[in-house]
Design an enzyme around this catalytic site. Structure first.
Site, PDB file in Angstrom:
ATOM      1  N   GLU A   1       0.706  -1.318  -0.072  1.00 53.63           N
ATOM      2  CA  GLU A   1       0.126   0.151  -0.035  1.00 53.63           C
ATOM      3  C   GLU A   1       0.867   1.236  -0.013  1.00 53.63           C
ATOM      4  OE1 GLU A   1      -3.319   1.028   0.138  1.00 53.63           O
ATOM      5  OE2 GLU A   1      -2.138   3.087  -0.124  1.00 53.63           O
TER       6      GLU A   1
ATOM      7  N   GLY B   1      -6.583   0.775   4.300  1.00 51.49           N
ATOM      8  CA  GLY B   1      -7.947   1.182   4.353  1.00 51.49           C
ATOM      9  C   GLY B   1      -8.529   2.040   3.013  1.00 51.49           C
TER      10      GLY B   1
ATOM     11  N   GLY C   1     -20.719  18.787 -10.214  1.00 49.04           N
ATOM     12  CA  GLY C   1     -21.107  17.405 -10.202  1.00 49.04           C
ATOM     13  C   GLY C   1     -21.958  17.315  -9.378  1.00 49.04           C
TER      14      GLY C   1
ATOM     15  N   ASP D   1     -12.649  -0.890  -7.845  1.00 45.50           N
ATOM     16  CA  ASP D   1     -12.798   0.013  -8.704  1.00 45.50           C
ATOM     17  C   ASP D   1     -12.107   0.005 -10.006  1.00 45.50           C
ATOM     18  OD1 ASP D   1     -14.372   1.032  -6.575  1.00 45.50           O
ATOM     19  OD2 ASP D   1     -13.216   3.174  -6.454  1.00 45.50           O
TER      20      ASP D   1
ATOM     21  N   HIS E   1     -43.057  -3.963  15.621  1.00 46.81           N
ATOM     22  CA  HIS E   1     -43.593  -2.887  15.550  1.00 46.81           C
ATOM     23  C   HIS E   1     -43.170  -1.893  16.787  1.00 46.81           C
ATOM     24  CE1 HIS E   1     -46.888   0.137  15.058  1.00 46.81           C
ATOM     25  NE2 HIS E   1     -47.175   0.212  16.231  1.00 46.81           N
TER      26      HIS E   1
HETATM   27  C1  LIG Z   1     -16.002  10.929  -1.023  1.00 43.97           C
HETATM   28  C2  LIG Z   1     -16.340   9.565  -1.373  1.00 43.97           C
HETATM   29  C3  LIG Z   1     -17.184   8.871  -0.761  1.00 43.97           C
HETATM   30  C4  LIG Z   1     -17.811   7.194  -0.744  1.00 43.97           C
HETATM   31  N1  LIG Z   1     -18.917   6.912  -0.243  1.00 43.97           N
HETATM   32  C5  LIG Z   1     -18.834   5.577  -0.463  1.00 43.97           C
HETATM   33  C6  LIG Z   1     -20.063   5.064   0.234  1.00 43.97           C
HETATM   34  O1  LIG Z   1     -20.573   5.474   1.043  1.00 43.97           O
HETATM   35  N2  LIG Z   1     -20.276   3.706   0.002  1.00 43.97           N
HETATM   36  C7  LIG Z   1     -19.501   3.050  -0.971  1.00 43.97           C
HETATM   37  O2  LIG Z   1     -19.631   1.632  -1.168  1.00 43.97           O
HETATM   38  N3  LIG Z   1     -18.570   3.517  -1.505  1.00 43.97           N
HETATM   39  C8  LIG Z   1     -18.351   4.760  -1.377  1.00 43.97           C
HETATM   40  N4  LIG Z   1     -17.044   5.457  -2.089  1.00 43.97           N
HETATM   41  C9  LIG Z   1     -16.352   4.635  -2.966  1.00 43.97           C
HETATM   42  C10 LIG Z   1     -15.362   3.708  -2.382  1.00 43.97           C
HETATM   43  O3  LIG Z   1     -14.585   4.345  -1.596  1.00 43.97           O
HETATM   44  C11 LIG Z   1     -14.466   2.873  -3.425  1.00 43.97           C
HETATM   45  O4  LIG Z   1     -15.472   2.155  -4.347  1.00 43.97           O
HETATM   46  C12 LIG Z   1     -13.607   1.954  -2.673  1.00 43.97           C
HETATM   47  O5  LIG Z   1     -12.943   2.510  -1.831  1.00 43.97           O
HETATM   48  C13 LIG Z   1     -13.062   1.125  -3.667  1.00 43.97           C
HETATM   49  O6  LIG Z   1     -12.040   0.119  -3.189  1.00 43.97           O
HETATM   50  P1  LIG Z   1     -10.835  -0.491  -3.727  1.00 43.97           P
HETATM   51  O7  LIG Z   1     -10.262  -1.178  -2.834  1.00 43.97           O
HETATM   52  O8  LIG Z   1     -11.108  -0.854  -5.253  1.00 43.97           O
HETATM   53  O9  LIG Z   1      -9.842   1.009  -3.882  1.00 43.97           O
HETATM   54  P2  LIG Z   1      -9.284   2.017  -2.887  1.00 43.97           P
HETATM   55  O10 LIG Z   1     -10.169   2.226  -1.870  1.00 43.97           O
HETATM   56  O11 LIG Z   1      -9.329   3.112  -3.914  1.00 43.97           O
HETATM   57  O12 LIG Z   1      -7.943   1.411  -2.382  1.00 43.97           O
HETATM   58  C14 LIG Z   1      -6.921   1.431  -3.368  1.00 43.97           C
HETATM   59  C15 LIG Z   1      -5.582   1.575  -2.326  1.00 43.97           C
HETATM   60  O13 LIG Z   1      -4.517   1.161  -3.395  1.00 43.97           O
HETATM   61  C16 LIG Z   1      -3.377   2.134  -3.402  1.00 43.97           C
HETATM   62  N5  LIG Z   1      -2.628   1.923  -4.407  1.00 43.97           N
HETATM   63  C17 LIG Z   1      -2.963   2.503  -5.741  1.00 43.97           C
HETATM   64  N6  LIG Z   1      -1.931   2.521  -6.774  1.00 43.97           N
HETATM   65  C18 LIG Z   1      -0.745   1.762  -5.719  1.00 43.97           C
HETATM   66  C19 LIG Z   1       0.294   1.340  -5.993  1.00 43.97           C
HETATM   67  N7  LIG Z   1       0.742   1.473  -7.443  1.00 43.97           N
HETATM   68  N8  LIG Z   1       1.096   0.483  -5.126  1.00 43.97           N
HETATM   69  C20 LIG Z   1       0.487   0.366  -3.977  1.00 43.97           C
HETATM   70  N9  LIG Z   1      -0.580   0.750  -3.576  1.00 43.97           N
HETATM   71  C21 LIG Z   1      -1.362   1.366  -4.504  1.00 43.97           C
HETATM   72  C22 LIG Z   1      -4.103   3.483  -2.914  1.00 43.97           C
HETATM   73  O14 LIG Z   1      -3.360   4.275  -2.245  1.00 43.97           O
HETATM   74  C23 LIG Z   1      -5.258   3.144  -2.168  1.00 43.97           C
HETATM   75  O15 LIG Z   1      -5.006   2.864  -0.755  1.00 43.97           O
HETATM   76  C24 LIG Z   1     -16.860   6.956  -1.643  1.00 43.97           C
HETATM   77  C25 LIG Z   1     -15.881   7.245  -2.418  1.00 43.97           C
HETATM   78  C26 LIG Z   1     -15.458   8.813  -2.171  1.00 43.97           C
HETATM   79  C27 LIG Z   1     -14.345   9.409  -2.946  1.00 43.97           C
END
Ligand SMILES: Cc1cc2nc3c(=O)[nH]c(=O)nc-3n(C[C@H](O)[C@H](O)[C@H](O)COP(=O)(O)OP(=O)(O)OC[C@H]3O[C@@H](n4cnc5c(N)ncnc54)[C@H](O)[C@@H]3O)c2cc1C
Lengths: 469, 446
Positions: free
Chosen positions: A39, A44, A182, A313, A445
């Site tokens: 990471e 997180g 947005g 994502d 209820h």
């Molecule tokens: C403001 C906001 C509110 C949100 N609210 C919600 C919500 O209420 N409910 C919900 O379901 N989703 C919500 N989301 C979306 C949610 O945060 C994402 O869908 C989720 O975090 C995706 O998880 P992930 O594990 O794919 O990636 P991420 O959580 O994006 O984690 C990816 C990690 O990989 C690390 N990384 C990237 N490239 C590298 C690399 N080359 N080497 C090492 N580490 C790397 C990054 O630092 C990051 O920590 C929200 C997003 C935002 C921005």
């Protein structure tokens, strides 16, 4: 490669410690794999550090404050003050509690954590740059869980006063005026929160409606609440430029061919997110991305390179934390030799707006395209004892079922605790429950979930707490 | 009030007719949608034909024991609704909804057949609850709860192929177990309630879970593909095959056919080389009757056939079919040409009847039309010989000390070595060659 450099062997490398990556790492470790989690920033990921958790903390704080100002139950008078700095401290403590918890879980499961940035140098090798050194790792399997980052508009480059959601979550003062480009869920959630904290908020949305992915009857209720909080919403608006000065920023936009401007302390740009797949050396791994930068995977999350998986994502589907975690478990299990597959009937999606919105499965139009006959049932919060007694009489539950079998295929909830009510409906869809099953299940209820039961009875034509038209 | 005429539906891919074994409804009776109308028998199973609509049965168009073909008026109804008059308005999908025309159902029939069950096999498998239909509408999901989906995956079962017996076609754990049992071939599909304790999915199925993958597309076997598969495996692993390969000098035949082409055009017949090859093959079969025989291992005897029914392997969109030229030895060349073109077009358009594909005593397979030369055809078991025909190539050959232009046809004769030895097969092939080389001889073979 530097001569003499050592390459370490690892069974499973997980790149990215977000809700996708950390969950995958834990599940893989539970199944006996030796796991290295890499990471580059914070364990997180976006969700815990700059997404779901901090935004929900701020929204809760804003709601608390709003109740203080407007009052909730007549007869109880508050005089409220706000120390936003302390609110932020509290939010940070929430984040910290959660990320530390994840850290403890990872360590307790013998997952090795490495802080650094990873990229592929071959189909079975990554290079990790830490603060001090670079090191190569050979893997048997790898899971890409690098998540996404905010899209940057060429016309509105990020700066001191043009912010992403990350900075907007960490402002040290409540801005007097906040402009948001947005009107998707992040823009609405943060816009409403800051409006409640006292900001004068303007939301610009490019399409004809805010929350364009949701039904008009849902957005109408949100619009009503935005109006109540004096949030100005401009739809069909195209942001053109932002000029920062020492104290403020001027945002110019076009609507109906007419140029307009708004001056604000900050401009928050929430126009979408893009997958972090461009700086990963995917070429070296032999993996191609699609036109959106997403990595094509099969039903287990396996990429075209069969040792490498991708989740969250960076792959297709809604960019939501719970989807990332689900996929993380599937990929880890597949790597451990289990027959898991991404095979869900539905993914709930929640907007923590005021009122909350939660949807799952098909909406009425989608259902109409798939089923000969569609039955719907809608029941209002206003006729539910609990909703009225918590002073939250706004909203409704709508159920959508296959008209022939009565099997539930979708549901929409708008109103207090929609985020919690949706769980029952997701379970109902996965369990192939019918409207009758929902109607015949005793709901305690007085509770909000009774609205679900009543909506099912409306669909069946026999609601108790509603007169037939 | 309206009259609704229901046409006899397709019972499965390639099954175009069925015998009305029993009427379940009577004229004048009121039936609901999906209630069974009749039991219909084909050579694979007995199936119930469900009613496509609710209404009063006005007329049953067949008596019990009669054979109905697809598209013929079957039952007419008087309905309460607006006049939904015709068959054309009876959308094919509603037949499919009734579960009669889709793959999984046929699979069931095939399985039932292989389990040796010929009685009301489909009764216990509600034909109106067809899961694969759901899949035909992309986006609609198969009704099965997550743990059942997982169970199916773990056993390598495509959940979309499992027949759901639960409410609204919901697939239960038992349905998955029954499907597995049934695939192993040792339990009939409908014995669902007893089955679950003793499942033994094949090792292979265990290893190969079902998912969609970006590396491959998964195509379920059609019933035709399945029967081709079964037939070929049976043939190849029962009869020790040997193939003789040789060339026939068809120079004269080529010019003869060119001459006859005009005559053919007048008769509106398409004259290919196939009728000549059939004739030449029959000449060889007559001379070497062991090639037109069948081995009866049980009784330790060989049956030499006195009729010459020649199967013609035909490539169709749905797979290889083998229509049969019955009594080909009694046909004139024109009759052969005509019959071949009728049968092959029927086969290609799916109109071929089951009995038109039965009873062959020896077969011909033509790879020449696909530009192939030599190959090793697999016997159309239990036949003993199959003649493979390759393309005709222009060649220079030495004839009476001179190099001349010639047309050579590639021939590959496969035979069952249990019945026929190599020398005999080669003599037979020589006979084919000689007749083809000297078309005049065909006159003598008529
Ligand atoms: C403001 C906001 C509110 C949100 N609210 C919600 C919500 O209420 N409910 C919900 O379901 N989703 C919500 N989301 C979306 C949610 O945060 C994402 O869908 C989720 O975090 C995706 O998880 P992930 O594990 O794919 O990636 P991420 O959580 O994006 O984690 C990816 C990690 O990989 C690390 N990384 C990237 N490239 C590298 C690399 N080359 N080497 C090492 N580490 C790397 C990054 O630092 C990051 O920590 C929200 C997003 C935002 C921005």
């Amino acid at each position: 490669m530097v001569v003499g450099e050592l390459t370490e062997e690892v069974e499973l490398i997980v790149i990215g410690g977000g809700p996708g990556g950390y969950v995958a790492a834990i599940r893989a470790a539970q199944l006996g794999l030796q796991v290295l989690l890499i990471e580059k920033e914070d364990i997180g990921g976006v969700c815990l550090n700059r997404g779901c958790i901090p935004s929900k903390a701020l929204i809760t704080a804003a709601e608390d404050y709003a109740k203080g100002i407007k009052g909730n139950v007549p007869g109880i008078e508050h005089s409220v003050t706000i120390d936003f700095f302390k609110v932020q401290e509290w939010k940070e403590s929430v984040v910290k509690k959660m990320t530390q918890g994840v850290d403890t879980l990872l360590k307790g499961n013998q997952v090795k954590i490495l802080k650094g940035e990873a990229f592929f140098v071959g189909p079975d090798e990554v290079r990790v740059m830490t603060d001090t050194e670079a090191h190569n790792y050979h893997f048997q399997h790898c899971i890409i869980a690098t998540g996404s980052r905010p899209v940057e508009l060429a016309s509105l480059p990020y700066g001191k006063r043009v912010l992403t959601s990350t900075e907007a979550l960490s402002l040290q003062n409540v801005p007097k005026r906040l402009a948001i480009v947005g009107g998707g869920y992040i823009g609405i959630e943060l816009g409403q929160a800051y409006a409640k904290f006292g900001s004068q908020v303007t939301i610009l949305e490019g399409t004809p409606s805010i929350l364009p992915a949701f039904d008009p009857s849902i957005t109408r209720l949100i619009m009503r609440s935005l109006k109540e909080w004096k949030v100005e919403v401009v739809t069909g608006a195209l942001a053109k430029s932002a000029v920062e000065s020492a104290d403020d920023v001027q945002l110019t936009y076009e609507v109906n061919g007419e140029e307009r401007a708004v001056i604000a302390d900050y401009v928050l740009v929430t126009v979408g997110r893009r997958p972090n797949t461009d700086e990963l050396g995917l070429n070296a791994a032999g993996i191609a991305v699609d036109e959106k930068g997403l990595i094509p995977v099969d039903q287990q999350g396996r990429t075209s390179e069969s040792r490498i998986f991708a989740i969250g994502d960076v792959v297709a589907g809604p960019a939501l934390a719970h989807k990332a975690s689900y996929e993380g478990k599937v990929a880890a299990e597949a790597i451990a030799g289990q027959h898991s597959a991404v095979d869900y009937s539905c993914i709930p999606a929640v907007v923590f707006a005021d009122p909350e919105v939660a949807v799952v499965g098909l909406n009425e139009d989608e259902a109409g395209r798939l089923y000969e006959k569609v039955t719907t049932g809608r029941f209002a919060y206003g006729a539910n004892g609990r909703a009225v007694s918590i002073n939250a009489a706004i909203g409704y539950v709508k159920l959508i079922a296959d008209g022939n079998s009565g099997v539930l295929v979708g549901a929409q909830v708008v109103g207090a605790e929609a985020s919690n009510l949706i769980a029952e409906l997701a379970l109902a869809i996965e369990m192939n429950a019918t409207l009758e099953d929902l109607a015949l299940t005793i709901h305690a209820h007085p509770t909000l979930p009774e609205i679900v039961m009543e909506a099912a009875e409306v669909a069946l034509g026999t609601p108790i707490h509603m007169l037939k038209k | 009030m309206g009259i609704y005429q229901f046409e006899f539906p397709e019972l499965g891919e390639g099954i175009h007719e069925g015998k009305v074994a029993k009427w379940i409804v009577h004229e004048g009776e009121w039936v609901r949608e999906d209630e069974p109308l009749a039991e219909v028998e084909n050579d694979k199973a007995v199936v119930e034909i469900p009613s496509p609509i609710e209404g009063k049965v006005v007329k049953l168009f067949f008596s019990e024991g009669a054979v109905a073909s697809v598209g013929e008026p079957f039952v007419s109804f008087e309905t309460n609704g607006v006049t939904e008059n015709s068959n054309s308005e009876m959308p094919k999908t509603s037949i499919e909804d009734a579960g009669l025309a889709t793959t999984a159902h046929e699979v069931k029939q095939a399985e039932v057949e292989s389990a040796g069950i010929t009685t009301l096999a489909t009764r216990a498998m509600p034909i109106d609850r067809k899961v694969p239909n759901e899949e035909t509408i992309p986006g609609r999901r198969v009704l099965a709860i997550p743990s059942v989906r997982k169970l199916a995956r773990e056993h390598g079962v495509n959940i979309a192929e499992v027949m759901g017996t639960g409410e609204h076609g919901k697939i239960t754990r038992q349905d998955v177990f029954a499907y597995i049992e049934n695939q192993d071939g040792d339990e009939p599909a409908f014995n669902t309630t007893e089955a679950p304790h003793q499942i033994k999915p094949s090792e292979e199925a265990r290893k190969k879970p079902f998912f969609t993958s970006i590396h491959e597309d998964i195509v379920p076997l059609s019933s035709i593909r399945k029967s081709i598969m079964e037939a070929l495996v049976k043939s190849k692993f029962s009869a020790p095959h040997v193939t003789m390969m040789d060339e026939a000098d068809v120079t004269e035949l080529v010019s003869l056919r060119n001459e006859l082409k005009q005559m053919a055009a007048v008769r509106e017949v398409k004259l290919t080389f196939l009728p000549f090859i059939v004739k030449a093959f029959i000449a060889a079969l007559k001379k070497y009757p062991y090639l037109n025989s069948e081995l009866d291992e049980g009784n330790a005897e060989i049956k030499l056939k006195k009729e010459y029914h020649i199967g013609i392997a035909t490539d169709t969109d749905r797979g290889l079919l083998v229509p049969v030229l019955h009594h080909a030895n009694h046909m004139s060349m024109w009759e052969l040409a005509e019959q071949i073109s009728i049968l092959s077009s029927k086969a290609r358009t799916g109109k071929i009847k089951l009995e038109e594909m039965k009873g062959s005593t020896a077969s011909i397979s033509n790879i020449g039309s696909a530009k192939g030369l030599f190959f090793t055809p697999i016997l159309n078991y239990p036949e003993v010989a199959i003649l493979g025909v390759g393309r005709i190539r222009a060649a220079l050959v030495r004839k009476d000390g001179e190099i001349v232009d010639a047309h050579m046809m590639a021939l590959s004769l496969s035979f069952d070595h249990r019945v026929v030895d190599g020398a005999m097969a080669q003599w037979a092939l020589n006979e084919v060659k000689e007749v083809l080389a000297d078309p005049k001889r065909m006159l003598m073979e008529v």
